[in-house]
Design a protein around this motif. Sequence first.
Motif, PDB file in Angstrom:
ATOM      1  N   GLU A  96      -7.816  65.072 141.317  1.00  0.00           N
ATOM      2  CA  GLU A  96      -7.005  64.981 142.529  1.00  0.00           C
ATOM      3  C   GLU A  96      -5.626  64.392 142.284  1.00  0.00           C
ATOM      4  O   GLU A  96      -4.723  64.591 143.083  1.00  0.00           O
ATOM      5  CB  GLU A  96      -7.708  64.194 143.646  1.00  0.00           C
ATOM      6  N   ALA A  97      -5.428  63.634 141.197  1.00  0.00           N
ATOM      7  CA  ALA A  97      -4.113  63.034 140.944  1.00  0.00           C
ATOM      8  C   ALA A  97      -3.241  64.022 140.188  1.00  0.00           C
ATOM      9  O   ALA A  97      -2.747  63.746 139.101  1.00  0.00           O
ATOM     10  CB  ALA A  97      -4.270  61.734 140.165  1.00  0.00           C
ATOM     11  N   VAL A  98      -3.056  65.216 140.766  1.00  0.00           N
ATOM     12  CA  VAL A  98      -2.317  66.287 140.107  1.00  0.00           C
ATOM     13  C   VAL A  98      -0.836  66.211 140.446  1.00  0.00           C
ATOM     14  O   VAL A  98       0.029  66.261 139.577  1.00  0.00           O
ATOM     15  CB  VAL A  98      -2.902  67.662 140.494  1.00  0.00           C
ATOM     16  N   GLY A  99      -0.515  66.099 141.726  1.00  0.00           N
ATOM     17  CA  GLY A  99       0.876  66.022 142.129  1.00  0.00           C
ATOM     18  C   GLY A  99       1.418  64.611 142.092  1.00  0.00           C
ATOM     19  O   GLY A  99       2.621  64.402 142.018  1.00  0.00           O
ATOM     20  N   GLY A 100       0.533  63.630 142.153  1.00  0.00           N
ATOM     21  CA  GLY A 100       0.932  62.240 142.157  1.00  0.00           C
ATOM     22  C   GLY A 100      -0.074  61.410 142.920  1.00  0.00           C
ATOM     23  O   GLY A 100      -1.119  61.901 143.367  1.00  0.00           O
ATOM     24  N   ILE A 122      17.983  51.987 132.525  1.00  0.00           N
ATOM     25  CA  ILE A 122      16.644  52.284 132.022  1.00  0.00           C
ATOM     26  C   ILE A 122      16.436  53.797 132.059  1.00  0.00           C
ATOM     27  O   ILE A 122      16.709  54.451 133.074  1.00  0.00           O
ATOM     28  CB  ILE A 122      15.560  51.598 132.865  1.00  0.00           C
ATOM     29  N   LEU A 123      15.941  54.338 130.955  1.00  0.00           N
ATOM     30  CA  LEU A 123      15.631  55.766 130.859  1.00  0.00           C
ATOM     31  C   LEU A 123      14.145  55.911 130.555  1.00  0.00           C
ATOM     32  O   LEU A 123      13.620  55.254 129.647  1.00  0.00           O
ATOM     33  CB  LEU A 123      16.464  56.416 129.757  1.00  0.00           C
ATOM     34  N   ARG A 124      13.468  56.782 131.314  1.00  0.00           N
ATOM     35  CA  ARG A 124      12.043  57.017 131.116  1.00  0.00           C
ATOM     36  C   ARG A 124      11.792  58.517 130.964  1.00  0.00           C
ATOM     37  O   ARG A 124      12.372  59.325 131.699  1.00  0.00           O
ATOM     38  CB  ARG A 124      11.214  56.501 132.286  1.00  0.00           C
ATOM     39  N   LEU A 125      10.896  58.850 130.061  1.00  0.00           N
ATOM     40  CA  LEU A 125      10.440  60.221 129.884  1.00  0.00           C
ATOM     41  C   LEU A 125       8.922  60.212 129.915  1.00  0.00           C
ATOM     42  O   LEU A 125       8.281  59.547 129.101  1.00  0.00           O
ATOM     43  CB  LEU A 125      10.936  60.810 128.565  1.00  0.00           C
ATOM     44  N   ASN A 126       8.344  60.920 130.881  1.00  0.00           N
ATOM     45  CA  ASN A 126       6.891  60.997 131.035  1.00  0.00           C
ATOM     46  C   ASN A 126       6.433  62.433 130.926  1.00  0.00           C
ATOM     47  O   ASN A 126       7.094  63.349 131.430  1.00  0.00           O
ATOM     48  CB  ASN A 126       6.460  60.453 132.404  1.00  0.00           C
ATOM     49  N   ALA A 127       5.302  62.631 130.282  1.00  0.00           N
ATOM     50  CA  ALA A 127       4.687  63.956 130.199  1.00  0.00           C
ATOM     51  C   ALA A 127       3.184  63.780 130.288  1.00  0.00           C
ATOM     52  O   ALA A 127       2.629  62.794 129.778  1.00  0.00           O
ATOM     53  CB  ALA A 127       5.079  64.664 128.905  1.00  0.00           C
ATOM     54  N   GLY A 128       2.514  64.711 130.944  1.00  0.00           N
ATOM     55  CA  GLY A 128       1.069  64.581 131.078  1.00  0.00           C
ATOM     56  C   GLY A 128       0.449  65.817 131.679  1.00  0.00           C
ATOM     57  O   GLY A 128       1.129  66.784 132.033  1.00  0.00           O
ATOM     58  N   THR A 129      -0.860  65.773 131.801  1.00  0.00           N
ATOM     59  CA  THR A 129      -1.624  66.883 132.371  1.00  0.00           C
ATOM     60  C   THR A 129      -2.463  66.364 133.530  1.00  0.00           C
ATOM     61  O   THR A 129      -2.697  65.164 133.672  1.00  0.00           O
ATOM     62  CB  THR A 129      -2.545  67.516 131.324  1.00  0.00           C
ATOM     63  N   GLY A 130      -2.902  67.288 134.358  1.00  0.00           N
ATOM     64  CA  GLY A 130      -3.754  66.933 135.478  1.00  0.00           C
ATOM     65  C   GLY A 130      -4.766  68.026 135.739  1.00  0.00           C
ATOM     66  O   GLY A 130      -4.638  69.151 135.249  1.00  0.00           O
ATOM     67  N   PHE A 131      -5.807  67.689 136.497  1.00  0.00           N
ATOM     68  CA  PHE A 131      -6.788  68.705 136.885  1.00  0.00           C
ATOM     69  C   PHE A 131      -7.265  68.411 138.294  1.00  0.00           C
ATOM     70  O   PHE A 131      -7.199  67.290 138.777  1.00  0.00           O
ATOM     71  CB  PHE A 131      -7.967  68.745 135.913  1.00  0.00           C
ATOM     72  N   GLU A 147     -13.520  84.654 144.935  1.00  0.00           N
ATOM     73  CA  GLU A 147     -14.133  84.507 143.615  1.00  0.00           C
ATOM     74  C   GLU A 147     -14.632  83.082 143.453  1.00  0.00           C
ATOM     75  O   GLU A 147     -14.340  82.203 144.270  1.00  0.00           O
ATOM     76  CB  GLU A 147     -13.100  84.809 142.519  1.00  0.00           C
ATOM     77  N   ALA A 148     -15.402  82.854 142.398  1.00  0.00           N
ATOM     78  CA  ALA A 148     -15.805  81.494 142.061  1.00  0.00           C
ATOM     79  C   ALA A 148     -14.570  80.741 141.576  1.00  0.00           C
ATOM     80  O   ALA A 148     -13.949  81.114 140.576  1.00  0.00           O
ATOM     81  CB  ALA A 148     -16.886  81.514 140.980  1.00  0.00           C
ATOM     82  N   LEU A 149     -14.198  79.709 142.314  1.00  0.00           N
ATOM     83  CA  LEU A 149     -12.940  79.029 142.043  1.00  0.00           C
ATOM     84  C   LEU A 149     -13.058  78.114 140.830  1.00  0.00           C
ATOM     85  O   LEU A 149     -13.971  77.303 140.730  1.00  0.00           O
ATOM     86  CB  LEU A 149     -12.511  78.221 143.273  1.00  0.00           C
ATOM     87  N   ARG A 150     -12.119  78.268 139.911  1.00  0.00           N
ATOM     88  CA  ARG A 150     -12.086  77.446 138.701  1.00  0.00           C
ATOM     89  C   ARG A 150     -11.145  76.261 138.904  1.00  0.00           C
ATOM     90  O   ARG A 150     -10.223  76.337 139.717  1.00  0.00           O
ATOM     91  CB  ARG A 150     -11.605  78.288 137.513  1.00  0.00           C
ATOM     92  N   PRO A 151     -11.346  75.157 138.174  1.00  0.00           N
ATOM     93  CA  PRO A 151     -10.472  73.990 138.348  1.00  0.00           C
ATOM     94  C   PRO A 151      -9.022  74.315 137.984  1.00  0.00           C
ATOM     95  O   PRO A 151      -8.751  75.104 137.080  1.00  0.00           O
ATOM     96  CB  PRO A 151     -11.055  72.956 137.364  1.00  0.00           C
ATOM     97  N   GLU A 152      -8.119  73.710 138.724  1.00  0.00           N
ATOM     98  CA  GLU A 152      -6.703  73.842 138.409  1.00  0.00           C
ATOM     99  C   GLU A 152      -6.338  72.917 137.253  1.00  0.00           C
ATOM    100  O   GLU A 152      -6.891  71.834 137.108  1.00  0.00           O
ATOM    101  CB  GLU A 152      -5.852  73.465 139.624  1.00  0.00           C
ATOM    102  N   ARG A 153      -5.358  73.355 136.455  1.00  0.00           N
ATOM    103  CA  ARG A 153      -4.782  72.513 135.418  1.00  0.00           C
ATOM    104  C   ARG A 153      -3.273  72.497 135.594  1.00  0.00           C
ATOM    105  O   ARG A 153      -2.665  73.494 135.970  1.00  0.00           O
ATOM    106  CB  ARG A 153      -5.132  73.041 134.021  1.00  0.00           C
ATOM    107  N   SER A 154      -2.684  71.349 135.318  1.00  0.00           N
ATOM    108  CA  SER A 154      -1.235  71.237 135.438  1.00  0.00           C
ATOM    109  C   SER A 154      -0.670  70.536 134.213  1.00  0.00           C
ATOM    110  O   SER A 154      -1.337  69.723 133.570  1.00  0.00           O
ATOM    111  CB  SER A 154      -0.845  70.461 136.702  1.00  0.00           C
TER     112      SER A 154
END
Length: 768
Positions: free
Chosen positions: A218-222, A478-487, A510-517
């Motif tokens: 659930e923590a996909v968008g934030g 301050i400069l920040r660079l973040n990268a990650g994945t979610g489901f 259809e049978a819904l599959r999990p989202e990945r981001s």
Amino acid sequence: MRTLIFVFALSFLSADVFAQQYVKGTVRSGELPLAGVSVRIGNSGPAAKTDTLGAYFLPAGAAGQQVIQFSAVGYRRQRLPIELKSGDTLLLDIRMETEAGTLNDVVVSGTLKPVRKQDSPVSVEVYDARFFAKNPAATIFDALQHVNGIRPQLNCNVCNTGDIHMNGLEGPYTMVLIDGMPIVSGLSTVYGLSGIPASLIDRVEVVKGPASSLYGSEAVGGLINVITKSALNTPSFTADAFGTGWGEYNADLGAKLNLGESASVLTGLNYFNFSNRIDRNDDGFTDMTLQQRLSVFQKWDFRRAENRKFSLAGRYLYEDRWGGQTGWTRDLRGGNTLYAESIYTKRWEVFGTYQLPLPERMFLAFSYNDHNQNSVYGTDLFTASQRIGFGQLTWDKKLGINDLLFGAALRYTVYDDNTPATPHADRVLLPGIFAQDELALGTAHKLLLGVRYDHHSAHGNIFTPRMAYKWNVTENDILRLNAGTGFRVVNLFTEDHAALSGAREVIVAEALRPERSYNVNLNYVKKLVLGNSNQLNIDFSGWYTYFNNRITADYDTNPTQIRYANLDGFGVTRGLSLNFDLTLAGGLNAIVGGSLLDVRNVERNAAGERESVRPVKSESWMATWAISYDFKQMGMRIDYTGSVIGPMRLALLGELDQRSPYSKAWSIQNIQATKKLKGNVELYGGIKNLLNWTISKGQPGGTAIARAFDPFDRSVRFDDNGQVIPVSNVSPSDPAYNPQGLKFDPDGYSYGPNQGIRGFLGLRLFVR
């Protein structure tokens, strides 16, 4: 004799030179005691910290002129000259003021550890109770409407339920936590947000971008972490009540009880009532849902050896809300005489954190909630229950330059409803483990590496890594660079109100599959000191998120259906965000922000070509502001808050539907005056929705509800395939007249409030 004289002289000298001096007192912020404040004599002299009551006591060294200093994260450092007399104890009580801006706020949501905001490698936005007091609201759902990048979305013109959009993404992509516990999800994503009293909020922390490596599904968008007040440092009694010109009444009461030196208990009670059947647009439906809501909250904070943490909280919510045709009564519930949507909600939850009595910093967090829903949408009955148990063990360990965190979590969800899509109770077991390492690479650089592994009982193994890098370019940059994945794993009937209302048939293709981001976010913060006590903080972010298996709701293929399927292509969301936080010594504070948002789904059309489509109810830009001015000599403050939302695509009911496929830009603006009275009392009042904007303005027939006069489609003609037949060969006064081929639809064209301008008046007080 000489020996006696020597001893006498030495004792006299000792009494004069070696007599000990002390300083003691209390430290407060406003009327609240501050715990953990560092108190020191000089730069390297004796030091102490304030206890949970804000008290301190320390030896002061030699008599004479000294300097005592007080420092705490998030507060302005104070250095005061003092004069100590031999053998005396100096009593010194002080009040500390918060730092201008928010760079020194303590945050926990980005790394699951308390850290100053400017030291966190993950960008975290912080909004405290003072921000929400600029535009008083009964719930956290309404209170967030002036936070840049966040938009409370009303999804139904009849029952006024909604969710919280972040950076243009729909509500299910936003995870809402209470004190770090994932208890606002599923059914409560739609119905439970209105049950969190704003008066219980200490602060709200916002992390934009995937956070699944720490928080899971659930923590996909934030995520939005609602942190409640601590019983250890709240007043003994608080009250906040207000009413509006529409007849809304909200009351919040809070009481604290100290149980000796061992514990403090905070009890909160919230009651909201709105019972007026107001129909300003004359469509026969209530403009605002009638509601009666009761929420009881209690939180225990225990004092333990070595300041180990132990807190336990619980909440019960009951809400009765209905909207519909103004003549509806409860004896018609579920019938086809008059249309209404009536929702009964019962919910209870318990959650807490316990630090284990071990030399290592290990914490056990736990929560359980039970949510029951009984709803009718016209003649359609929807009953559902959801129970979620959650436990998480974390180990916080520092080794040299490595600041480590290890954790194991277990989440168990039981969901059941009366729809054909749920023939039996759905049970999901979701265990997971995670680890992160925050490396201090010199004084200016930090690198955070994290990874999480979950095993979903229905979808198998899920792996979510992330990376965060912070560079202190200068002391004020301050400069920040973040990268990650979610489901994310979807449950349609707990997330999309339109799937419940009965206005459209739900088709799961259809049978819904999990989202990945997959997400990357660049954040830059600039602090400008503009003379004495004047400061400007600039916060800029740019982001890009790519989605696989995105689950979409198709309103366009068939206007009588909602078709759910995984996207045959990919989804993209990207954007830019800019926030300004200005504080001037003269009393002006301005928080202004804007976002450019581009959310797209890319898939193949009937011709096999890739086509980019913006999802419905996803705005292209937005701006927010909260501007305050303190008239300090008068004890008065003026707050001007508002937001403006750019156009968004809307769901039409067919090719003949003459309503605009896009909304126009719209704005909600408010003004408030607050006057401080004697005895810790504040009187406040103002006007909400100054522009008197409502969604109904400019709509055909003056309403956003299609065919509001025929809610059961008695006069609509359908063909053998269930499609609406346009009818234009009858008199326009005939209920069957339907040249656009519409049917009753309370949801598809809902995107904003239908409550116009109104005054409000309220009173706050607190007792130490």
